[in-house]
Design a protein around this motif. Structure first.
Motif, mmCIF file in Angstrom:
data_model
loop_
_atom_site.group_PDB
_atom_site.id
_atom_site.type_symbol
_atom_site.label_atom_id
_atom_site.label_comp_id
_atom_site.label_asym_id
_atom_site.label_seq_id
_atom_site.Cartn_x
_atom_site.Cartn_y
_atom_site.Cartn_z
ATOM 1 N N ARG A 18 0.830 -1.203 0.000
ATOM 2 C CA ARG A 18 0.000 0.000 0.000
ATOM 3 C C ARG A 18 0.868 1.257 0.000
ATOM 4 O O ARG A 18 0.562 2.245 -0.682
ATOM 5 C CB ARG A 18 -0.932 0.007 1.217
ATOM 6 N N SER A 19 1.951 1.219 0.766
ATOM 7 C CA SER A 19 2.835 2.384 0.837
ATOM 8 C C SER A 19 3.470 2.664 -0.520
ATOM 9 O O SER A 19 3.612 3.822 -0.932
ATOM 10 C CB SER A 19 3.918 2.164 1.898
ATOM 11 N N LEU A 20 3.866 1.586 -1.215
ATOM 12 C CA LEU A 20 4.422 1.748 -2.558
ATOM 13 C C LEU A 20 3.404 2.411 -3.485
ATOM 14 O O LEU A 20 3.739 3.341 -4.241
ATOM 15 C CB LEU A 20 4.821 0.380 -3.120
ATOM 16 N N ILE A 21 2.152 1.953 -3.423
ATOM 17 C CA ILE A 21 1.098 2.494 -4.289
ATOM 18 C C ILE A 21 0.810 3.953 -3.929
ATOM 19 O O ILE A 21 0.676 4.818 -4.808
ATOM 20 C CB ILE A 21 -0.174 1.640 -4.166
ATOM 21 N N GLU A 22 0.727 4.241 -2.641
ATOM 22 C CA GLU A 22 0.385 5.597 -2.206
ATOM 23 C C GLU A 22 1.505 6.591 -2.474
ATOM 24 O O GLU A 22 1.261 7.798 -2.559
ATOM 25 C CB GLU A 22 0.010 5.571 -0.731
ATOM 26 N N ASP A 23 2.726 6.093 -2.625
ATOM 27 C CA ASP A 23 3.861 6.965 -2.919
ATOM 28 C C ASP A 23 3.926 7.343 -4.400
ATOM 29 O O ASP A 23 4.653 8.254 -4.779
ATOM 30 C CB ASP A 23 5.161 6.257 -2.498
ATOM 31 N N ALA A 24 3.160 6.651 -5.227
ATOM 32 C CA ALA A 24 3.168 6.928 -6.663
ATOM 33 C C ALA A 24 2.407 8.214 -6.967
ATOM 34 O O ALA A 24 1.460 8.567 -6.259
ATOM 35 C CB ALA A 24 2.537 5.769 -7.420
ATOM 36 N N ASP A 25 2.829 8.897 -8.023
ATOM 37 C CA ASP A 25 2.071 10.066 -8.463
ATOM 38 C C ASP A 25 1.181 9.746 -9.663
ATOM 39 O O ASP A 25 0.432 10.593 -10.144
ATOM 40 C CB ASP A 25 2.993 11.247 -8.781
ATOM 41 N N CYS A 26 1.235 8.491 -10.138
ATOM 42 C CA CYS A 26 0.319 8.024 -11.177
ATOM 43 C C CYS A 26 0.252 6.502 -11.093
ATOM 44 O O CYS A 26 1.289 5.825 -11.095
ATOM 45 C CB CYS A 26 0.794 8.458 -12.560
ATOM 46 N N VAL A 27 -0.971 5.971 -10.976
ATOM 47 C CA VAL A 27 -1.182 4.522 -10.880
ATOM 48 C C VAL A 27 -1.908 4.061 -12.132
ATOM 49 O O VAL A 27 -2.943 4.620 -12.514
ATOM 50 C CB VAL A 27 -1.999 4.154 -9.625
ATOM 51 N N LEU A 28 -1.357 3.021 -12.769
ATOM 52 C CA LEU A 28 -1.973 2.417 -13.951
ATOM 53 C C LEU A 28 -2.481 1.040 -13.568
ATOM 54 O O LEU A 28 -1.695 0.155 -13.223
ATOM 55 C CB LEU A 28 -0.947 2.311 -15.081
ATOM 56 N N ALA A 29 -3.801 0.850 -13.590
ATOM 57 C CA ALA A 29 -4.428 -0.426 -13.223
ATOM 58 C C ALA A 29 -4.854 -1.150 -14.493
ATOM 59 O O ALA A 29 -5.708 -0.654 -15.233
ATOM 60 C CB ALA A 29 -5.623 -0.193 -12.314
ATOM 61 N N LEU A 30 -4.281 -2.321 -14.723
ATOM 62 C CA LEU A 30 -4.549 -3.098 -15.936
ATOM 63 C C LEU A 30 -5.295 -4.381 -15.594
ATOM 64 O O LEU A 30 -4.749 -5.285 -14.946
ATOM 65 C CB LEU A 30 -3.229 -3.462 -16.632
ATOM 66 N N GLY A 31 -6.559 -4.475 -15.997
ATOM 67 C CA GLY A 31 -7.308 -5.724 -15.873
ATOM 68 C C GLY A 31 -7.490 -6.198 -14.455
ATOM 69 O O GLY A 31 -7.448 -7.398 -14.195
ATOM 70 N N THR A 32 -7.719 -5.290 -13.526
ATOM 71 C CA THR A 32 -7.981 -5.676 -12.137
ATOM 72 C C THR A 32 -9.259 -5.002 -11.673
ATOM 73 O O THR A 32 -9.475 -3.816 -11.920
ATOM 74 C CB THR A 32 -6.810 -5.296 -11.214
ATOM 75 N N GLU A 33 -10.118 -5.764 -10.975
ATOM 76 C CA GLU A 33 -11.390 -5.194 -10.537
ATOM 77 C C GLU A 33 -11.245 -4.375 -9.261
ATOM 78 O O GLU A 33 -12.227 -3.811 -8.772
ATOM 79 C CB GLU A 33 -12.430 -6.295 -10.343
ATOM 80 N N LEU A 34 -10.040 -4.308 -8.706
ATOM 81 C CA LEU A 34 -9.805 -3.546 -7.475
ATOM 82 C C LEU A 34 -10.722 -4.037 -6.359
ATOM 83 O O LEU A 34 -11.243 -3.251 -5.562
ATOM 84 C CB LEU A 34 -9.991 -2.042 -7.714
ATOM 85 N N GLY A 35 -10.907 -5.335 -6.286
ATOM 86 C CA GLY A 35 -11.806 -5.936 -5.306
ATOM 87 C C GLY A 35 -11.169 -6.069 -3.942
ATOM 88 O O GLY A 35 -9.942 -6.182 -3.812
ATOM 89 N N PRO A 36 -11.962 -6.092 -2.886
ATOM 90 C CA PRO A 36 -11.425 -6.129 -1.523
ATOM 91 C C PRO A 36 -10.669 -7.412 -1.175
ATOM 92 O O PRO A 36 -9.796 -7.371 -0.312
ATOM 93 C CB PRO A 36 -12.659 -5.960 -0.634
ATOM 94 N N THR A 37 -10.974 -8.549 -1.795
ATOM 95 C CA THR A 37 -10.224 -9.752 -1.434
ATOM 96 C C THR A 37 -8.788 -9.691 -1.931
ATOM 97 O O THR A 37 -7.941 -10.462 -1.474
ATOM 98 C CB THR A 37 -10.902 -11.042 -1.958
#
Length: 534
Positions: free
Chosen positions: A257-276
């Motif tokens: 999460r820290s790695l993701i939050e440190d980004a200034d641009c996130v590219l999500a490819l083919g993921t539903e961003l689901g809670p599991t």
């Protein structure tokens, strides 16, 4: 000239659409569906329960990339398959379930006929992407077209066709085909805008989900050009194995999460961003994603999260187009260093018990490379889902995320082995999950499949007991007595090996089992031998 029946036309229609294998248990309500099967050349595999048929079709689809097909009877056959249908829907797995249904004049009347449901069609529609009812012979072709349409365009998932008893044996009739699905072209202007945003960003992170499994070298090229760490959800593991930019760890971990939050641009490819995947600890939140660019084949998915830019496209297509639209000079943003820091912190975060289990998975991968590892909900799978770098795209999958059906591993491994007989298949299941579907091992014996069934035996539902203890709930119902797996293997007529939980010992035992090229059981003894079974 003999007129073919609707059941025979169904089989012909399946074969024409590339189906080469069907998993099913014949019954009095599906006899007519089997009329043309023997002469068709389509392989038929007989599970021991309809739930097994559905999970086999799921594993077959994941390993082959082609839809898995199950034949089940009216009523209990379909209800037994609803759990696999739900698992397939949660994980976007292409699967077709074909069932019978009672005669047309009796439907919804409540007469009490054999296998009667109040409304089988409506029940199936609540879980499958689509359920087709073939009321007349001339409706079959269009029903097949509609059932297969989600496999060719849009987000795949399970579909269902039901054929009444009084229709299946009648002469077939030509009908009007459904319109062919068309793949929606993505907007090139959006690709240009996304490339511009990514070019301007100084610290990009890529999130790869199951929809990116086919991206392969395009994803790697894109990541290298952006110098971006690539975080993989469970269904994306195996992408970029061993690469300096790979982060094969759960985005639920605080370090990731820290790695993701440190980004200034996130590219999500083919993921539903689901809670599991992104909030498995049920915190009620996910990592903040600055400047989120989301690529998904499903417009409904794209609408479920706030994004800076949403692109409806296949992940593989978008990755290739984005790479082509980027400047020729690769970015320099300490991507490999950021990825290594995240990997190190994630491995530390999972704790000593899970680290030992990941080390066992690594040792297993080393002695049986490029295997398909198919899992159930059990501790080494939980550990691997948190942190494990598999060496084959699409070669690590399980039912511990998404719908989370227990008993998945054994039949899904059988389906995977049918789909790709050239590879070793390793099924990892717990003693509890194994008891859900243990009889399906006999289907592997019938088909002589090279599967090692690794049973992690801690004599109960260890993970659930730990969860109950963590919140001061008295542990109840978590200690079902496991069978004698050595005796079970003997009754199946297959080899059996027992090994203690020590990574290198486990790997050596697995290598011995896999070398046989036949079904076998490897029991990993977590708590020591049962008295009388030493």
């Amino acid at each position: 000239m003999t007129t073919k029946t609707v059941g025979e036309a169904l089989v012909e229609g399946l074969k024409a659409r590339g189906v080469t294998c069907v998993f099913g248990i014949p019954g009095v309500h599906t006899v007519e569906l089997y009329r043309g099967l023997a002469a068709s050349g389509i392989r038929h595999v007989t599970p021991r329960h309809e739930q097994g048929a559905g999970f086999m079709a799921d594993g077959y689809a994941r390993a082959s990339g082609q839809p898995g097909v199950a034949f089940v009877i009216t009523g209990p056959g379909l209800t037994n398959t609803l759990t696999p249908i739900a698992q397939a829907r949660a994980d976007s797995v292409p699967m077709l379930v074909v069932s019978g249904v009672n005669s047309s004049a009796t439907l919804g009347r409540g007469y009490g006929h054999l296998h009667e449901l109040p409304d089988q069609h409506a029940l199936a529609k609540t879980v499958a992407l689509a359920s087709e009812h073939v009321a007349r012979p001339d409706q079959l072709e269009a029903a097949l077209d509609r059932a297969f349409a989600p496999f060719a365009a849009g987000r795949p998932g399970p579909t269902h066709i039901q054929i009444p008893l009084d229709v299946a044996g009648t002469p077939s009739q030509d009908g009007t085909p459904a319109p062919a699905p068309t793949r929606r072209p993505f907007d090139s202007a959006q690709i240009t805008e996304a490339a511009s945003r990514l070019s301007k960003a100084s610290k990009v992170v890529i999130l790869a989900g199951g929809g990116a499994k086919g991206a392969g070298t395009d994803l790697q090229a894109l990541a290298e050009q952006l110098d971006a760490p690539v975080v993989q959800t469970v269904n994306a593991r195996g992408l970029m194995h061993g690469h300096p930019l790979t982060v094969p760890a759960s985005p639920s971990l605080q370090s990731v999460r820290s790695l993701i939050e440190d980004a200034d641009c996130v590219l999500a490819l083919g993921t539903e961003l689901g809670p599991t995947d992104y909030d498995m600890y049920a915190t009620g939140s996910m990592a903040a994603m600055a400047g989120l660019i989301r690529v998904d084949i499903c417009s409904k998915q794209l609408a479920r999260h706030r994004t800076a830019l949403a692109i409806r496209a296949r992940a593989a297509d978008a990755a290739a187009e984005l790479f082509a639209a980027l400047p020729a000079t690769p970015k320099q943003s300490r991507g490999a260093e950021r990825a290594e820091q995240a990997r190190t912190a994630a491995f530390e975060e999972i704790g000593p018990d899970y680290r030992q289990q990941v080390e066992a998975l690594n040792a297993m991968r080393a002695v049986v490379p490029n295997a398909l590892m198919v899992g159930d909900s059990t501790q080494p799978i939980y550990a691997g889902n948190l942190y494990y770098d598999h060496d084959r795209p699409g070669g690590w999958f399980n039912a511990a995320t998404g719908y989370g059906a227990l008993g998945y591993g054994i039949p899904a491994a059988i389906g995977a082995a049918i789909a790709d007989p050239s590879v070793q298949v390793i099924c990892i299941t717990g003693d509890g999950g194994a008891q859900f579907t243990l009889p399906e091992v006999m289907a592997a014996v019938d088909e002589q499949l090279p599967i090692t069934f690794v049973i992690w035996n801690n004599r109960g539902y260890g993970e659930i007991a730990t969860s109950m203890e963590a919140v001061d709930v008295p542990v109840v119902g978590c200690d079902p007595t496991p069978p004698d797996f050595a005796a079970a293997a003997h009754s199946f007529g297959i080899p059996y090996t027992r090994a203690p939980m020590e990574p290198q010992t486990v790997a050596a035992a697995l290598l011995e089992c896999a070398a046989r090229g036949t079904p076998s059981i490897l029991e990993i003894d977590i708590a020591g031998p049962v008295p009388g079974q030493e």
